[in-house]
Design a protein around this motif. Sequence first.
Motif, PDB file in Angstrom:
ATOM      1  N   VAL A 162      19.191 -26.758 -30.658  1.00  0.00           N
ATOM      2  CA  VAL A 162      19.227 -26.820 -32.096  1.00  0.00           C
ATOM      3  C   VAL A 162      18.484 -27.338 -32.894  1.00  0.00           C
ATOM      4  O   VAL A 162      18.490 -28.608 -32.871  1.00  0.00           O
ATOM      5  N   GLY A 163      18.009 -27.039 -34.141  1.00  0.00           N
ATOM      6  CA  GLY A 163      17.166 -27.711 -35.039  1.00  0.00           C
ATOM      7  C   GLY A 163      18.056 -28.383 -36.019  1.00  0.00           C
ATOM      8  O   GLY A 163      19.201 -27.446 -36.548  1.00  0.00           O
ATOM      9  N   VAL A 164      17.682 -29.403 -36.391  1.00  0.00           N
ATOM     10  CA  VAL A 164      18.809 -30.248 -37.467  1.00  0.00           C
ATOM     11  C   VAL A 164      17.712 -30.626 -38.344  1.00  0.00           C
ATOM     12  O   VAL A 164      16.717 -31.434 -38.101  1.00  0.00           O
ATOM     13  N   ASP A 212      17.127 -22.053 -31.244  1.00  0.00           N
ATOM     14  CA  ASP A 212      17.898 -21.169 -31.471  1.00  0.00           C
ATOM     15  C   ASP A 212      18.439 -20.772 -32.774  1.00  0.00           C
ATOM     16  O   ASP A 212      19.119 -19.792 -33.103  1.00  0.00           O
ATOM     17  N   GLY A 213      18.592 -21.946 -33.477  1.00  0.00           N
ATOM     18  CA  GLY A 213      19.014 -22.024 -34.851  1.00  0.00           C
ATOM     19  C   GLY A 213      18.848 -23.274 -35.674  1.00  0.00           C
ATOM     20  O   GLY A 213      18.452 -24.016 -35.070  1.00  0.00           O
ATOM     21  N   VAL A 214      19.347 -23.100 -36.833  1.00  0.00           N
ATOM     22  CA  VAL A 214      19.070 -24.548 -37.757  1.00  0.00           C
ATOM     23  C   VAL A 214      20.221 -24.795 -38.415  1.00  0.00           C
ATOM     24  O   VAL A 214      20.726 -23.966 -38.861  1.00  0.00           O
ATOM     25  N   LEU A 248      14.260 -20.715 -44.971  1.00  0.00           N
ATOM     26  CA  LEU A 248      15.166 -20.293 -43.549  1.00  0.00           C
ATOM     27  C   LEU A 248      16.078 -19.303 -43.808  1.00  0.00           C
ATOM     28  O   LEU A 248      16.283 -18.557 -42.877  1.00  0.00           O
ATOM     29  N   LEU A 249      16.758 -19.129 -45.024  1.00  0.00           N
ATOM     30  CA  LEU A 249      17.613 -18.028 -45.270  1.00  0.00           C
ATOM     31  C   LEU A 249      16.860 -16.770 -45.100  1.00  0.00           C
ATOM     32  O   LEU A 249      17.493 -15.729 -44.835  1.00  0.00           O
TER      33      LEU A 249
END
Length: 336
Positions: free
Chosen positions: A62-64, A120-122, A137-138
């Motif tokens: 996961v990206g943060v 996989d997501g942020v 990102l959106l």
Amino acid sequence: MARTIDELARLSGVSRATVSRVMNGGSVSAKTRRRVEHVLAETGYRPNLAARTLASGRSGVVGVVMHVDPHLLFRDPYFGQLLQGMSDELVDLAAGMMLWLGNRTKEETLDKILSTGLVDGVIVTAHYREDPLVDGLLESHLPTVLVGHRRHDRTASYVDVDNMHAADIITSHLIQIGRTRVGHITGTRGTVAAEDRIVGYRRAMERAGLPGHELIVDGEFNAPSGVTGAELLLDRRCDAIFCANDSTAMGALETLRARGLAIPEQVALAGFDDLDFAARLDPPLTTIRQSIREQGAEAARTLFQLVADRDGPPRRVILPTELIIRQSTVGGVART
């Protein structure tokens, strides 16, 4: 010991797909989730991450993204607690973390995230109402959860608190204890939290028929802006000060002490966040409690739901807040 998802499904009495949804944060009933999690714990099951990645097309990472300078990350109690909440939940979900901080431009960070293809997501801290990184990102197909809202964007998934309502509640508390010149030191202008808290403050003041516009001074969510903001508000004869966060209130307290003013007899003081030091100030600080760590954990859970159900609707989570009344507004009577 269970070695495969099929064995877990047999022991749990559910389908293989249900076990997969539980492990990946998907939608299942609370009763079913508890049953599967109990079997996971009893059997000591550990997923084969390499096999799961090949089978699902997911990396398990996961990206943060946090808009904070690296050297401030663990000094700032807000970001530290937020990251801890995310980290704890990602450990429980058997996921890794790739962290981006504020040492690159937002455009550079966006390009790195979208070009690597490794996450996989942020989860991204959406503090500013206008933010090209959040917008990018959106607009991408990457599952994204904001910490901070984009209420008017129907495609956005986010985790937040109702800052307007909470600011209204704490300002109303100051009015209810008899204060008629309640000043407000804002957070950083242009941020979601600061602007929403201004709205809540103004709403409470207008409902009470009290002047508010001239009793607002701009701050930066930090102690130095509390010092200077309190000086300006005291010169405007304020008998109460609501600060946009506890760090600002700590600075305001310094100014009140320097001027020899009794708290709360002459000037009442309130903050927002209920950080660890708030109860240890002298006097202990009345504030709004929000669970910052839980916001981080909920953001991780929400992201896993998006990853597991890419065609599902946006997910919006508003967590509760609580007014914590202490001696900075009620003198010797401490209430929580």
